[in-house]
Design an enzyme around this catalytic site. Structure first.
Site, PDB file in Angstrom:
ATOM      1  N   ASP A  65       0.872  -1.170   0.000  1.00 25.05           N
ATOM      2  CA  ASP A  65       0.000   0.000   0.000  1.00 25.05           C
ATOM      3  C   ASP A  65       0.906   1.216   0.000  1.00 25.05           C
ATOM      4  OD1 ASP A  65      -3.098   0.686   0.569  1.00 25.05           O
ATOM      5  OD2 ASP A  65      -1.860   2.171   1.613  1.00 25.05           O
ATOM      6  N   ASN A  89      -4.007  -5.370  -7.582  1.00 28.28           N
ATOM      7  CA  ASN A  89      -5.287  -5.058  -6.948  1.00 28.28           C
ATOM      8  C   ASN A  89      -5.481  -3.573  -6.682  1.00 28.28           C
ATOM      9  OD1 ASN A  89      -7.744  -5.867  -5.188  1.00 28.28           O
ATOM     10  ND2 ASN A  89      -6.435  -4.697  -3.788  1.00 28.28           N
ATOM     11  N   TYR A 147     -13.345   5.729 -14.351  1.00 21.20           N
ATOM     12  CA  TYR A 147     -13.282   4.378 -13.783  1.00 21.20           C
ATOM     13  C   TYR A 147     -13.681   3.341 -14.824  1.00 21.20           C
ATOM     14  CZ  TYR A 147     -14.289   0.493 -10.586  1.00 21.20           C
ATOM     15  OH  TYR A 147     -14.304  -0.729  -9.949  1.00 21.20           O
ATOM     16  N   VAL A 160     -18.819  -4.490  -4.036  1.00 25.53           N
ATOM     17  CA  VAL A 160     -18.115  -5.142  -2.932  1.00 25.53           C
ATOM     18  C   VAL A 160     -18.063  -4.138  -1.789  1.00 25.53           C
ATOM     19  CG1 VAL A 160     -16.012  -6.310  -2.169  1.00 25.53           C
ATOM     20  CG2 VAL A 160     -16.709  -6.454  -4.572  1.00 25.53           C
TER      21      VAL A 160
END
Length: 256
Positions: A39, A82, A146, A179
């Site tokens: 991260d 991810n 997006y 999600v």
């Protein structure tokens, strides 16, 4: 690659500070993999690394392959691209918003593949996991940067798979709808309207990935109905877009 066969594998999960990334890291670690979590903010991943007995490597996901490889004693077997940006907005979104979405949602995957492929091709194995979105197969109202860049992420994953599968490279594209993560919250009212009712927990996404790995299946669909939507879109694009436009109008009316 099931829970029994990830034992000892070197795995990298970017964007692991929460949500899908953290769920993937926990699932791989539970199978005995050696996991690097990444991260931008070290404080977000240090507790997770400690929890799973893994390694925390902070920094831009585009450039952490070498550091992750070093932490894993030289070998990355699975790379989970991810990290992503929700990037709501329409065609008038600032250039900086479009550029950031493109950089994180697409180019970070390209840069990681450049760093990983020479070693993977030499030894004839490697697995690249893209966290894309159902928006990358369909679209998403209220989120042009997006939607466009997630289409790009799926397209790049497809290209990797068709180009290198005969040389031992396996590729998966995770394409969920809603999600329950911070990214869904960032999508605002459009995300809640379209995705909220069927939103799943991140663990469901991790389960779906392992099922797809076991079946050697490219598309990972935590929401199986996305396959039907994808087929309907391909069969009659105009009907599909009319339906999505009605959803757009419903959202606009709710915001008025």
């Amino acid at each position: 690659m099931t829970m029994s066969t990830v034992q000892g594998a070197g795995v990298v999960v970017t964007g692991a500070g929460g949500g899908i990334g953290a769920a993937l890291a926990r699932r791989f670690a539970a199978g005995g993999a050696r996991v690097v979590v990444n991260d931008l903010d070290l404080a977000r991943i240090e507790p997770l690394a400690k929890e799973i007995g893994g390694f925390a490597v902070a920094g831009d996901a585009s450039g952490i392959v070498d550091a992750a490889r070093e932490a894993l004693d030289g070998t990355v077997d699975v790379y989970c691209a991810n990290a992503g940006l929700a990037s709501p907005g329409d065609v008038f979104a600032d250039e900086e918003v479009w550029a950031a979405a493109w950089d994180v949602n697409v180019m970070a995957h390209v840069r990681a593949a450049r760093a990983l492929l020479p070693d993977w091709l030499e030894r004839g194995s490697g697995r690249f996991v893209t966290t894309a979105s159902a928006a990358g197969l369909l679209t998403m109202i209220g989120a042009a940067p997006y939607s466009v860049t997630k289409h790009g992420a799926v397209a790049f994953a497809e290209w990797l798979s068709l180009t290198y599968r005969h040389r031992g490279i396996k590729v998966h594209a995770i394409c969920p709808q809603g999600v329950r993560t911070d990214m869904l919250t960032a999508a605002g009212s459009a995300g809640e309207l379209v995705l909220g009712p069927g939103a799943v927990k991140p663990d469901v996404v991790a389960d779906a990935l392992f099922e797809a790995m076991d079946a050697d299946r490219f598309l990972v669909l935590p929401h199986p109905e996305v396959a039907r939507y994808y087929q309907a879109r391909a069969a009659d694009p105009d009907r599909w877009m009319r339906g999505m436009n009605r959803l757009q109008q419903k959202w606009e009316a709710s915001e008025a």
